[in-house]
Design a protein around this motif. Structure first.
Motif, PDB file in Angstrom:
ATOM      1  N   ASP A 144       7.693  13.417   8.090  1.00 49.31           N
ATOM      2  CA  ASP A 144       9.081  13.001   8.054  1.00 49.31           C
ATOM      3  C   ASP A 144       9.239  11.765   8.928  1.00 49.31           C
ATOM      4  N   GLU A 145       9.714  10.681   8.360  1.00 50.57           N
ATOM      5  CA  GLU A 145       9.809   9.426   9.107  1.00 50.57           C
ATOM      6  C   GLU A 145      10.806   9.503  10.256  1.00 50.57           C
ATOM      7  N   ALA A 146      11.867  10.264  10.095  1.00 52.02           N
ATOM      8  CA  ALA A 146      12.896  10.352  11.131  1.00 52.02           C
ATOM      9  C   ALA A 146      12.419  11.152  12.345  1.00 52.02           C
TER      10      ALA A 146
ATOM     11  N   TRP B  36       5.594  17.141  10.472  1.00 54.75           N
ATOM     12  CA  TRP B  36       5.026  17.389   9.166  1.00 54.75           C
ATOM     13  C   TRP B  36       5.869  18.426   8.444  1.00 54.75           C
ATOM     14  N   GLN B  37       6.166  18.148   7.169  1.00 53.96           N
ATOM     15  CA  GLN B  37       6.957  19.069   6.351  1.00 53.96           C
ATOM     16  C   GLN B  37       6.201  19.434   5.097  1.00 53.96           C
ATOM     17  N   LEU B  38       6.266  20.704   4.741  1.00 50.16           N
ATOM     18  CA  LEU B  38       5.605  21.189   3.534  1.00 50.16           C
ATOM     19  C   LEU B  38       6.290  20.604   2.313  1.00 50.16           C
TER      20      LEU B  38
END
Length: 74
Positions: free
Chosen positions: A63-65, A69-71
């Motif tokens: 996630d850039e913000a 790490w997101q699934l």
């Protein structure tokens, strides 16, 4: 992974000195994150059943913000 209980029983300094490739520059959260990883391994001794029950790989994106790490679901 055999011996996880033994690693978890060690002091933070011991873990830092023995499980880090660069103990002088590790962040203060190193031992906490390592313990979390070791508990995950301990809790998922058979990852084919507990982590990958559908026998499919897991995909993640950063996630850039937040930088976390997101699934990614397909």
């Amino acid at each position: 992974m055999r011996g996880v209980d033994l690693w978890l029983a060690q002091s933070d300094e011991f873990l830092l000195q023995h499980l880090s490739t660069s103990p002088e520059v590790e962040p203060p959260t190193f031992a906490m994150q390592l313990r979390s990883t070791l508990r995950y391994i301990q809790d998922n001794q058979f990852p084919a059943v507990t982590v990958f029950p559908d026998n499919r790989p897991h995909y993640y994106r950063r996630d850039e913000a937040s930088g976390c790490w997101q699934l990614v679901r397909y």
